[in-house]
Write a protein that holds these residues in place. Structure first.
Motif, PDB file in Angstrom:
ATOM      1  N   GLU A  97      -5.677   9.632 -10.040  1.00 14.71           N
ATOM      2  CA  GLU A  97      -4.957   9.980  -8.942  1.00 14.71           C
ATOM      3  C   GLU A  97      -3.927   9.341  -8.330  1.00 14.71           C
ATOM      4  OE1 GLU A  97      -4.531  11.963  -5.382  1.00 14.71           O
ATOM      5  OE2 GLU A  97      -5.306  13.141  -7.179  1.00 14.71           O
ATOM      6  N   MET A  98      -4.162   8.173  -8.217  1.00 10.57           N
ATOM      7  CA  MET A  98      -2.470   7.147  -7.150  1.00 10.57           C
ATOM      8  C   MET A  98      -1.717   7.267  -8.471  1.00 10.57           C
ATOM      9  SD  MET A  98      -2.901   3.008  -6.426  1.00 10.57           S
ATOM     10  CE  MET A  98      -3.378   3.440  -5.322  1.00 10.57           C
ATOM     11  N   ARG A  99      -2.281   7.430  -9.433  1.00 15.19           N
ATOM     12  CA  ARG A  99      -0.578   7.381 -11.103  1.00 15.19           C
ATOM     13  C   ARG A  99      -0.081   8.824 -10.592  1.00 15.19           C
ATOM     14  NH1 ARG A  99       3.294   7.852 -12.412  1.00 15.19           N
ATOM     15  NH2 ARG A  99       4.090   7.062 -14.523  1.00 15.19           N
ATOM     16  N   THR A 100      -0.426   9.723 -10.745  1.00 13.84           N
ATOM     17  CA  THR A 100      -0.084  10.933 -10.615  1.00 13.84           C
ATOM     18  C   THR A 100       0.098  11.660  -9.076  1.00 13.84           C
ATOM     19  OG1 THR A 100      -2.630  11.768 -10.547  1.00 13.84           O
ATOM     20  CG2 THR A 100      -1.549  12.038 -12.904  1.00 13.84           C
ATOM     21  N   THR A 101      -0.548  11.155  -8.271  1.00 11.77           N
ATOM     22  CA  THR A 101       0.482  11.826  -7.030  1.00 11.77           C
ATOM     23  C   THR A 101       0.371   9.979  -5.848  1.00 11.77           C
ATOM     24  OG1 THR A 101      -1.362  13.286  -6.831  1.00 11.77           O
ATOM     25  CG2 THR A 101      -0.804  13.022  -4.816  1.00 11.77           C
ATOM     26  N   HIS A 102       1.700  10.678  -5.384  1.00  9.33           N
ATOM     27  CA  HIS A 102       2.163   9.264  -4.397  1.00  9.33           C
ATOM     28  C   HIS A 102       1.142   9.732  -2.847  1.00  9.33           C
ATOM     29  CE1 HIS A 102       5.045   8.235  -0.905  1.00  9.33           C
ATOM     30  NE2 HIS A 102       5.190   7.634  -1.692  1.00  9.33           N
ATOM     31  N   HIS A 103       0.685   8.653  -2.416  1.00  8.83           N
ATOM     32  CA  HIS A 103      -0.174   8.667  -1.181  1.00  8.83           C
ATOM     33  C   HIS A 103       0.711   7.801  -0.677  1.00  8.83           C
ATOM     34  CE1 HIS A 103      -3.168  10.823  -3.175  1.00  8.83           C
ATOM     35  NE2 HIS A 103      -3.234  10.004  -4.044  1.00  8.83           N
ATOM     36  N   ILE A 174       4.182   1.662  -8.157  1.00  6.42           N
ATOM     37  CA  ILE A 174       3.876   3.053  -9.182  1.00  6.42           C
ATOM     38  C   ILE A 174       5.473   3.935  -8.883  1.00  6.42           C
ATOM     39  CG2 ILE A 174       3.074   4.788  -9.656  1.00  6.42           C
ATOM     40  CD1 ILE A 174       0.291   3.312  -9.453  1.00  6.42           C
ATOM     41  N   TRP A 175       5.220   3.906  -7.622  1.00  9.87           N
ATOM     42  CA  TRP A 175       6.118   4.626  -7.522  1.00  9.87           C
ATOM     43  C   TRP A 175       7.493   4.351  -6.546  1.00  9.87           C
ATOM     44  CZ3 TRP A 175       5.013  10.058  -8.157  1.00  9.87           C
ATOM     45  CH2 TRP A 175       4.084  10.387  -8.729  1.00  9.87           C
ATOM     46  N   ASP A 176       7.732   2.983  -6.596  1.00  9.37           N
ATOM     47  CA  ASP A 176       9.370   2.761  -6.383  1.00  9.37           C
ATOM     48  C   ASP A 176       9.628   2.579  -5.001  1.00  9.37           C
ATOM     49  OD1 ASP A 176      10.553   0.186  -7.055  1.00  9.37           O
ATOM     50  OD2 ASP A 176      12.057   2.118  -7.924  1.00  9.37           O
ATOM     51  N   THR A 177       8.491   2.568  -4.357  1.00 13.80           N
ATOM     52  CA  THR A 177       8.776   2.320  -2.225  1.00 13.80           C
ATOM     53  C   THR A 177       8.494   1.176  -2.015  1.00 13.80           C
ATOM     54  OG1 THR A 177       6.281   3.204  -2.058  1.00 13.80           O
ATOM     55  CG2 THR A 177       8.287   4.892  -2.448  1.00 13.80           C
TER      56      THR A 177
END
Length: 179
Positions: A97-103, A174-177
């Motif tokens: 879930e963490m890899r497929t969806t940015h939270h 993961i999302w580079d934020t």
């Protein structure tokens, strides 16, 4: 229960997103944003830290002495697949879930306060059950003196907060934020 509710909200969010796509209704858009915010908050504060905590603590203690968390007697009532469903599969699903969806994580102070509130609430619930029934939900607690229980509960609260921070760092990686 936390994982079931969380993944139910994930499915509801995805379905709502698909069904409202291309629709110009501002009310539906507002409701979808609320649902996404709830999903993100649950991931940050409950699903990830509690899920990782359950897997790591359960299997660490189980490997050391299974009788402290999951007495052999339970094998007669709870099949192995259900034990893994509660104490193993949580981790891969929450990582997927963490890899497929940015939270979007809450502010660190709000997130840590929420995790602490949950941890303390759960600890109080475990103590309340013992107070009413005279039985500890986790057999490990029977072997700890009152002072050691306090230290254990404090350590558990710190560990779950560390898992919150790990989730935040992993999500940002993961999302580079970077904030």
């Amino acid at each position: 229960v936390i994982q079931a509710v969380f993944f139910g909200i994930c499915v509801l969010t995805d379905l709502s997103s698909l069904l409202t796509r291309g629709n110009d209704s501002q009310e539906q858009e507002r409701q979808l944003k609320k649902l996404i915010s709830l999903r993100d908050w649950m991931m940050a504060v409950l699903a990830f830290p509690v899920g990782v905590f359950v897997v790591t603590m359960f299997w660490s203690i189980y490997i050391y002495d299974r009788e402290l968390v999951y007495p052999k007697l339970l094998d007669n009532f709870i099949p192995a697949w259900l034990n893994h469903g509660m104490h193993t599969t949580v981790l891969p699903f929450v990582l997927i879930e963490m890899r497929t969806t940015h939270h979007q994580y809450p502010s660190r102070s709000c997130g840590l306060a929420a995790v602490c509130t949950f941890a303390v609430g759960y600890i109080l619930w475990v103590c309340w059950i013992h107070h009413i029934t005279g039985v500890w939900v986790y057999p490990l607690l029977e072997h700890l003196s009152p002072g050691v229980k306090i230290i254990f509960f404090a350590a558990v609260t710190v560990i779950i907060n560390v898992f919150y921070l790990v989730g935040e760092v992993l999500n940002n990686y993961i999302w580079d934020t970077q904030k």
